[in-house]
Motif scaffolding. Structure first.
Motif, PDB file in Angstrom:
ATOM      1  N   SER A  84      79.194 -44.051   9.402  1.00  0.00           N
ATOM      2  CA  SER A  84      80.343 -44.420   8.736  1.00  0.00           C
ATOM      3  C   SER A  84      80.055 -45.347   7.221  1.00  0.00           C
ATOM      4  CB  SER A  84      81.231 -45.292   9.245  1.00  0.00           C
ATOM      5  OG  SER A  84      82.535 -45.858   8.783  1.00  0.00           O
ATOM      6  N   ASP A  86      82.024 -47.631   4.747  1.00  0.00           N
ATOM      7  CA  ASP A  86      83.332 -48.236   4.229  1.00  0.00           C
ATOM      8  C   ASP A  86      83.064 -48.617   2.647  1.00  0.00           C
ATOM      9  OD1 ASP A  86      85.605 -49.449   3.768  1.00  0.00           O
ATOM     10  OD2 ASP A  86      85.526 -50.675   5.517  1.00  0.00           O
ATOM     11  N   ASP A  87      83.787 -47.697   1.775  1.00  0.00           N
ATOM     12  CA  ASP A  87      83.496 -48.229   0.339  1.00  0.00           C
ATOM     13  C   ASP A  87      84.458 -49.224   0.065  1.00  0.00           C
ATOM     14  OD1 ASP A  87      81.697 -46.243  -0.378  1.00  0.00           O
ATOM     15  OD2 ASP A  87      83.185 -44.655  -0.092  1.00  0.00           O
ATOM     16  N   ARG A  94      86.182 -52.531  -4.293  1.00  0.00           N
ATOM     17  CA  ARG A  94      85.017 -51.648  -3.630  1.00  0.00           C
ATOM     18  C   ARG A  94      84.011 -52.393  -3.384  1.00  0.00           C
ATOM     19  NH1 ARG A  94      86.444 -46.042  -4.374  1.00  0.00           N
ATOM     20  NH2 ARG A  94      83.892 -45.662  -4.206  1.00  0.00           N
ATOM     21  N   ARG A 100      77.096 -50.976  -0.590  1.00  0.00           N
ATOM     22  CA  ARG A 100      76.957 -49.691   0.066  1.00  0.00           C
ATOM     23  C   ARG A 100      75.679 -49.329   0.752  1.00  0.00           C
ATOM     24  NH1 ARG A 100      77.947 -45.148  -2.805  1.00  0.00           N
ATOM     25  NH2 ARG A 100      79.139 -44.084  -1.659  1.00  0.00           N
ATOM     26  N   LEU A 121      77.216 -37.947   7.113  1.00  0.00           N
ATOM     27  CA  LEU A 121      78.329 -38.673   6.209  1.00  0.00           C
ATOM     28  C   LEU A 121      79.251 -37.367   5.703  1.00  0.00           C
ATOM     29  CD1 LEU A 121      76.338 -41.128   4.153  1.00  0.00           C
ATOM     30  CD2 LEU A 121      77.899 -41.734   5.929  1.00  0.00           C
ATOM     31  N   PRO A 122      80.357 -37.702   5.247  1.00  0.00           N
ATOM     32  CA  PRO A 122      80.989 -36.795   4.584  1.00  0.00           C
ATOM     33  C   PRO A 122      80.368 -36.410   3.394  1.00  0.00           C
ATOM     34  CG  PRO A 122      82.466 -38.497   5.355  1.00  0.00           C
ATOM     35  CD  PRO A 122      81.085 -38.983   5.373  1.00  0.00           C
ATOM     36  N   GLN A 125      80.254 -38.340  -0.351  1.00  0.00           N
ATOM     37  CA  GLN A 125      80.570 -39.710  -0.339  1.00  0.00           C
ATOM     38  C   GLN A 125      79.388 -40.719  -0.674  1.00  0.00           C
ATOM     39  OE1 GLN A 125      81.603 -41.511   3.516  1.00  0.00           O
ATOM     40  NE2 GLN A 125      82.536 -43.282   2.704  1.00  0.00           N
ATOM     41  N   GLU A 147      75.128 -34.164   4.698  1.00  0.00           N
ATOM     42  CA  GLU A 147      76.400 -34.301   4.120  1.00  0.00           C
ATOM     43  C   GLU A 147      77.202 -33.305   4.809  1.00  0.00           C
ATOM     44  OE1 GLU A 147      76.743 -35.119   0.083  1.00  0.00           O
ATOM     45  OE2 GLU A 147      76.006 -37.069   0.507  1.00  0.00           O
TER      46      GLU A 147
END
Length: 338
Positions: A84, A86-87, A94, A100, A121-122, A125, A147
């Motif tokens: 995960s 979290d941005d 941000r 990050r 990860l997505p 992202q 990804e």
């Protein structure tokens, strides 16, 4: 004798399938994960970091060692950990690129300590700069970063094509794609359509969804219903699957990216395989992957527990894995036509 998979292909199950049991909370996430192997459902599993570690997002070494011991005791190994990123520090601020990067490092370390082959990860992202920065760390830990493309993330959308190109540009096997076959849905799950009908969605729209899912006009009607506010509030969240999680692509449309694919999510929603609704996409993508020499995990992932309570996670996953094994074996041994 069970169907044989090609060499280097591993069938796995996602601990995400057991999300309903997590919500009951009479067992911990590591206990549930270890039970997947202990019960003989699958001895290779995927984990979700945010579901697995109480100390997330900075998993402690002590907790990670305890989880590893529980899995080892049942002969259960981990293929991929769903990480995960979290941005956002707050609702309006941000994280910086340094923040990050630092957010992900403990998850990489924990995945490696569990013996995982990679993290996920997505799609898009991380971004090109972070991918390059993570590469030495991935090498250090012996991990790959995947990804994930899923649902409506078709390659004809510029942002998706750009994200895939960023993965290709790294030109390193430690950065790869993971393909979720929710992209390849020939029709919609009967159980889902039944919930929409019961929830009061316009009958003519549900009919179009049932009989003409891949027609662009059907998706236009979905968008019109959302804009017009005609979706009943109790099923609004469920309805959003139509524009996010349910895809309308064809396996042939993915050929150009398949050499970059190192893992597959065999997403399923219910077990109704009428007309090959579940098995045909698995056969088709298996045939395509065999052509490019794919190796990696193909993981059963159940999304239908959001609206189905008549199946236990174990029942659903066992049945799906049996179906998937047959479909993979058939598809991988079938020559691809142009």
């Amino acid at each position: 004798m069970s169907a044989q998979l090609p060499e280097g292909w591993t069938l796995a199950a996602s601990a995400f399938n057991w999300s309903p049991e997590l919500m009951v909370a009479d067992r911990t996430s590591p206990e549930i994960a270890a039970s997947i192997g202990a019960s003989g459902v699958a001895n290779v599993i995927e984990l979700e970091a945010a579901q697995t570690w109480r100390t997330f997002p900075d998993p402690s070494d002590a907790e990670t060692s305890s989880i590893r011991s529980a899995l080892d005791a049942t002969g259960t190994s981990v293929s991929i950990v769903g990480a995960s990123l979290d941005d956002w520090l707050t609702a309006t601020t941000r994280r910086s690129e340094d923040e990050r990067y630092e957010f992900l490092l403990p998850q990489l370390r924990a995945a490696a300590r569990l013996g995982a082959e990679g993290i996920r990860l997505p799609l898009g992202q991380a971004g090109p700069a972070l991918l390059e920065r993570l590469l030495p760390r991935l090498h250090e830990h012996g991990l790959a970063l995947y990804e994930e493309l899923q649902g409506q993330q078709s390659l004809d959308k510029p942002q998706n094509a750009a994200a895939v190109e960023a993965v290709a540009a790294v030109d390193d096997t430690s950065i790869r794609l993971l393909l979720d076959i929710s992209m390849l849905m020939p029709s919609l799950p009967p159980s889902y359509l039944a919930r929409l009908r019961a929830g009061g969605v316009d009958a003519s729209l549900v009919d179009a969804l049932e009989h003409d899912w891949r027609n662009p006009a059907t998706l236009d009607a979905v968008q019109a219903a959302l804009r017009g506010g005609t979706v009943p509030p109790p099923v609004h969240t469920l309805f959003m699957n139509l524009v996010i999680r349910f895809g309308r692509s064809d396996a042939r449309e993915l050929r150009e990216i398949l050499p970059l694919v190192g893992g597959v999510h065999l997403k399923f929603w219910d077990l109704d395989d009428t007309g090959g609704r579940i098995s045909n996409p698995i056969r088709e993508i298996s045939a395509e992957l065999a052509t490019v020499g794919f190796t990696g995990t193909l993981c059963s992932e159940w999304g239908g527990h959001e609206w189905i309570d008549s199946l236990t996670p174990e029942q659903a996953t066992r049945a799906h894995l049996a179906l998937a094994r047959e479909a993979i074996s058939e598809g991988a041994s079938t020559p691809v036509t142009a």
